[in-house]
Write a protein that holds these residues in place. Sequence first.
Motif, PDB file in Angstrom:
ATOM      1  N   HIS A 270       0.858  -1.197   0.000  1.00 30.38           N
ATOM      2  CA  HIS A 270       0.000   0.000   0.000  1.00 30.38           C
ATOM      3  C   HIS A 270       0.885   1.235   0.000  1.00 30.38           C
ATOM      4  O   HIS A 270       1.831   1.338   0.792  1.00 30.38           O
ATOM      5  CB  HIS A 270      -0.913   0.016   1.227  1.00 30.38           C
ATOM      6  N   ARG A 271       0.588   2.193  -0.887  1.00 27.16           N
ATOM      7  CA  ARG A 271       1.345   3.442  -0.976  1.00 27.16           C
ATOM      8  C   ARG A 271       0.407   4.632  -0.812  1.00 27.16           C
ATOM      9  O   ARG A 271      -0.654   4.686  -1.440  1.00 27.16           O
ATOM     10  CB  ARG A 271       2.073   3.560  -2.320  1.00 27.16           C
ATOM     11  N   ASP A 272       0.827   5.579   0.008  1.00 30.45           N
ATOM     12  CA  ASP A 272       0.143   6.858   0.148  1.00 30.45           C
ATOM     13  C   ASP A 272       1.040   7.937  -0.441  1.00 30.45           C
ATOM     14  O   ASP A 272       2.134   8.182   0.078  1.00 30.45           O
ATOM     15  CB  ASP A 272      -0.157   7.165   1.619  1.00 30.45           C
ATOM     16  N   PHE A 273       0.575   8.591  -1.520  1.00 28.83           N
ATOM     17  CA  PHE A 273       1.321   9.691  -2.118  1.00 28.83           C
ATOM     18  C   PHE A 273       0.966  10.963  -1.355  1.00 28.83           C
ATOM     19  O   PHE A 273      -0.143  11.485  -1.480  1.00 28.83           O
ATOM     20  CB  PHE A 273       0.989   9.809  -3.601  1.00 28.83           C
ATOM     21  N   THR A 274       1.909  11.426  -0.566  1.00 23.21           N
ATOM     22  CA  THR A 274       1.613  12.457   0.430  1.00 23.21           C
ATOM     23  C   THR A 274       1.651  13.884  -0.104  1.00 23.21           C
ATOM     24  O   THR A 274       1.190  14.796   0.574  1.00 23.21           O
ATOM     25  CB  THR A 274       2.620  12.347   1.587  1.00 23.21           C
ATOM     26  N   ASP A 275       2.202  14.092  -1.305  1.00 24.49           N
ATOM     27  CA  ASP A 275       2.388  15.458  -1.790  1.00 24.49           C
ATOM     28  C   ASP A 275       1.778  15.676  -3.165  1.00 24.49           C
ATOM     29  O   ASP A 275       2.320  16.429  -3.980  1.00 24.49           O
ATOM     30  CB  ASP A 275       3.889  15.790  -1.832  1.00 24.49           C
ATOM     31  N   ARG A 276       0.650  15.055  -3.423  1.00 20.87           N
ATOM     32  CA  ARG A 276      -0.011  15.225  -4.707  1.00 20.87           C
ATOM     33  C   ARG A 276      -1.129  16.260  -4.597  1.00 20.87           C
ATOM     34  O   ARG A 276      -2.100  16.054  -3.858  1.00 20.87           O
ATOM     35  CB  ARG A 276      -0.574  13.896  -5.209  1.00 20.87           C
ATOM     36  N   PRO A 277      -1.005  17.364  -5.347  1.00 21.94           N
ATOM     37  CA  PRO A 277      -2.081  18.363  -5.321  1.00 21.94           C
ATOM     38  C   PRO A 277      -3.314  17.838  -6.042  1.00 21.94           C
ATOM     39  O   PRO A 277      -3.238  16.947  -6.901  1.00 21.94           O
ATOM     40  CB  PRO A 277      -1.460  19.553  -6.072  1.00 21.94           C
ATOM     41  N   ALA A 278      -4.470  18.392  -5.685  1.00 24.20           N
ATOM     42  CA  ALA A 278      -5.726  17.967  -6.302  1.00 24.20           C
ATOM     43  C   ALA A 278      -5.800  18.474  -7.742  1.00 24.20           C
ATOM     44  O   ALA A 278      -5.174  19.464  -8.109  1.00 24.20           O
ATOM     45  CB  ALA A 278      -6.904  18.493  -5.490  1.00 24.20           C
ATOM     46  N   GLY A 279      -6.565  17.775  -8.545  1.00 21.04           N
ATOM     47  CA  GLY A 279      -6.821  18.228  -9.904  1.00 21.04           C
ATOM     48  C   GLY A 279      -5.840  17.756 -10.945  1.00 21.04           C
ATOM     49  O   GLY A 279      -5.921  18.187 -12.105  1.00 21.04           O
ATOM     50  N   LEU A 280      -4.890  16.893 -10.593  1.00 25.57           N
ATOM     51  CA  LEU A 280      -3.901  16.419 -11.557  1.00 25.57           C
ATOM     52  C   LEU A 280      -4.304  15.097 -12.200  1.00 25.57           C
ATOM     53  O   LEU A 280      -3.617  14.616 -13.095  1.00 25.57           O
ATOM     54  CB  LEU A 280      -2.537  16.253 -10.888  1.00 25.57           C
ATOM     55  N   GLY A 281      -5.390  14.516 -11.728  1.00 29.34           N
ATOM     56  CA  GLY A 281      -5.806  13.233 -12.281  1.00 29.34           C
ATOM     57  C   GLY A 281      -5.004  12.063 -11.777  1.00 29.34           C
ATOM     58  O   GLY A 281      -5.030  10.976 -12.373  1.00 29.34           O
ATOM     59  N   LEU A 282      -4.263  12.261 -10.683  1.00 32.25           N
ATOM     60  CA  LEU A 282      -3.452  11.206 -10.100  1.00 32.25           C
ATOM     61  C   LEU A 282      -4.084  10.695  -8.815  1.00 32.25           C
ATOM     62  O   LEU A 282      -4.682  11.463  -8.055  1.00 32.25           O
ATOM     63  CB  LEU A 282      -2.045  11.715  -9.813  1.00 32.25           C
ATOM     64  N   ALA A 283      -3.928   9.392  -8.557  1.00 31.52           N
ATOM     65  CA  ALA A 283      -4.473   8.797  -7.342  1.00 31.52           C
ATOM     66  C   ALA A 283      -3.645   9.225  -6.134  1.00 31.52           C
ATOM     67  O   ALA A 283      -2.424   9.379  -6.222  1.00 31.52           O
ATOM     68  CB  ALA A 283      -4.482   7.277  -7.463  1.00 31.52           C
ATOM     69  N   SER A 284      -4.307   9.400  -5.006  1.00 27.34           N
ATOM     70  CA  SER A 284      -3.596   9.756  -3.778  1.00 27.34           C
ATOM     71  C   SER A 284      -3.011   8.538  -3.087  1.00 27.34           C
ATOM     72  O   SER A 284      -2.155   8.659  -2.207  1.00 27.34           O
ATOM     73  CB  SER A 284      -4.538  10.486  -2.812  1.00 27.34           C
ATOM     74  N   SER A 285      -3.456   7.334  -3.491  1.00 23.76           N
ATOM     75  CA  SER A 285      -2.902   6.104  -2.924  1.00 23.76           C
ATOM     76  C   SER A 285      -3.157   4.956  -3.897  1.00 23.76           C
ATOM     77  O   SER A 285      -4.040   5.033  -4.767  1.00 23.76           O
ATOM     78  CB  SER A 285      -3.523   5.791  -1.556  1.00 23.76           C
ATOM     79  N   THR A 286      -2.373   3.908  -3.754  1.00 27.11           N
ATOM     80  CA  THR A 286      -2.548   2.711  -4.586  1.00 27.11           C
ATOM     81  C   THR A 286      -2.379   1.475  -3.727  1.00 27.11           C
ATOM     82  O   THR A 286      -1.621   1.471  -2.759  1.00 27.11           O
ATOM     83  CB  THR A 286      -1.518   2.654  -5.742  1.00 27.11           C
ATOM     84  N   ASP A 287      -3.093   0.425  -4.107  1.00 29.11           N
ATOM     85  CA  ASP A 287      -2.928  -0.902  -3.514  1.00 29.11           C
ATOM     86  C   ASP A 287      -2.408  -1.840  -4.595  1.00 29.11           C
ATOM     87  O   ASP A 287      -2.956  -1.876  -5.702  1.00 29.11           O
ATOM     88  CB  ASP A 287      -4.253  -1.432  -2.964  1.00 29.11           C
ATOM     89  N   GLN A 288      -1.375  -2.591  -4.281  1.00 26.86           N
ATOM     90  CA  GLN A 288      -0.764  -3.498  -5.244  1.00 26.86           C
ATOM     91  C   GLN A 288      -0.668  -4.886  -4.632  1.00 26.86           C
ATOM     92  O   GLN A 288      -0.204  -5.046  -3.506  1.00 26.86           O
ATOM     93  CB  GLN A 288       0.631  -3.009  -5.643  1.00 26.86           C
ATOM     94  N   VAL A 289      -1.096  -5.892  -5.383  1.00 29.02           N
ATOM     95  CA  VAL A 289      -0.965  -7.280  -4.951  1.00 29.02           C
ATOM     96  C   VAL A 289      -0.197  -8.035  -6.031  1.00 29.02           C
ATOM     97  O   VAL A 289      -0.603  -8.033  -7.205  1.00 29.02           O
ATOM     98  CB  VAL A 289      -2.327  -7.950  -4.711  1.00 29.02           C
TER      99      VAL A 289
END
Length: 457
Positions: A270-289
């Motif tokens: 599990h990753r939390d992207f801590t410095d992503r501003p809103a409106g860029l179309g990028l996820a704030s976190s991802t889950d990978q298995v």
Amino acid sequence: MFPTEFPRLRCLCGTSNRSGRVLRIGTISLGLGLGTAFATEATFVPPSGQQDFSGFDDASTPGTWSYLDPGFLVDHLPFKLTIGQSISYSDNVANLPTGARSLGTISNLPSRGDFYSDTTISVASRFPMGAQTYFFNGTYAPRRYFTDSVINADNYSVNGGVDFNVANRCSGRLVAGVDRHQAPLEETAGYGLQEVFSTSFNETARCTIAGHVAALFNSGVSRLENSGGDGTGVVSAISSNNYNQYFTGGGLEYALTSLDTLRGLVTYSHRDFTDRPAGLGLASSTDQVDYQFFYDRVISAKLDASVSGGLSSFSFPGSSNTTLEPIYSIQANYRPTPKVIASGTVSRSAGAPQSAVSNLQVSDTQSLSLSYIYSPKITVTGLLSHTKSNNPGGTSAIASTLFANTETNNASLILNYRATPLVTASAAYSYVSRTDTSRSGADAVSNVFRVGLVYTR
């Protein structure tokens, strides 16, 4: 104690008051204590019935004066010391696009190409204590540019932990570390120099269940931060890749024979992207298995191979989108003669974004290395690799200077000369060409020439 301090100490010792007497007694006691301790360390008394080896310098039977010999002391230090110095020349020190002399905040660099020095000081130590072995590794490697001093870097890496063994059934490693380095061209998320800082704590364990079957357990937490860039939007963009991560995994290993091993492993990250501003179309976190199998086989005395394959599943909390990516790796090592070693790898990986600002990054890599041992002192190694990276479901269009989907070609030639058992000299050339395939073929090229000397003791 400095010589200028002795007169003042003599004056204090000469006073007739009580504090002066106490000071004199304390000074004499300290001197006697240090002298006795030094004499004890410096003298070797052989056990009863054994010959006195005082006149010899054999490490297994140290003599009376061996402990005072600097060579003996250095050889018996509880750590391994490495000191290295190299001088390099790069024709593109700031990872600029082809044809550009400047970019963003690095427009004031006096030179596109420059000489620079890398000084490396490393200490490595291992301390066995019963069934456990504690270890520590530390490296400080400052980089100093001759002309473009504004981009000097202080690279370092420190880690430590324990290799553990429990009841001869479970073994593994606990390790924590910090690392800071100046990213090479192929690892940057845009033109310009970038620095990567990471902290991590990881655990791996293997426990025998019965016979040829063992259980595997892996877990860890980490933090990654990017800084630098070229100042034209890339600075804020690459910070979008900063993340906190934790992972845990488990599986089984089966030793088919003494020459081949089969493993199956499932890992959740599990990753939390801590410095992503809103409106860029990028996820704030991802889950990978990751669902993977691994097979290692010693085919002959000259050939061994490792194969892995599986799937990586990505999901994004708060979104119904999911992505499945096949992953695999095939590696072979071939030694046709005692002087020649060849290795080849074909792999596909998927994971956290590194050289593109996105939710995930998929990379296909083919590499080949060939080493020739000309003599016990001289070794020549050639390396070739090609990597194609893309960022499905993400974006890298934040700034026009950012790479998105790329192709990278690497080539290196390294000559090592072992002058003595402790000193190795080297000369190397490396070439990197990186093309942004998502935009009109923008590219960056780097040629680096290096000579160096390494002392290890």
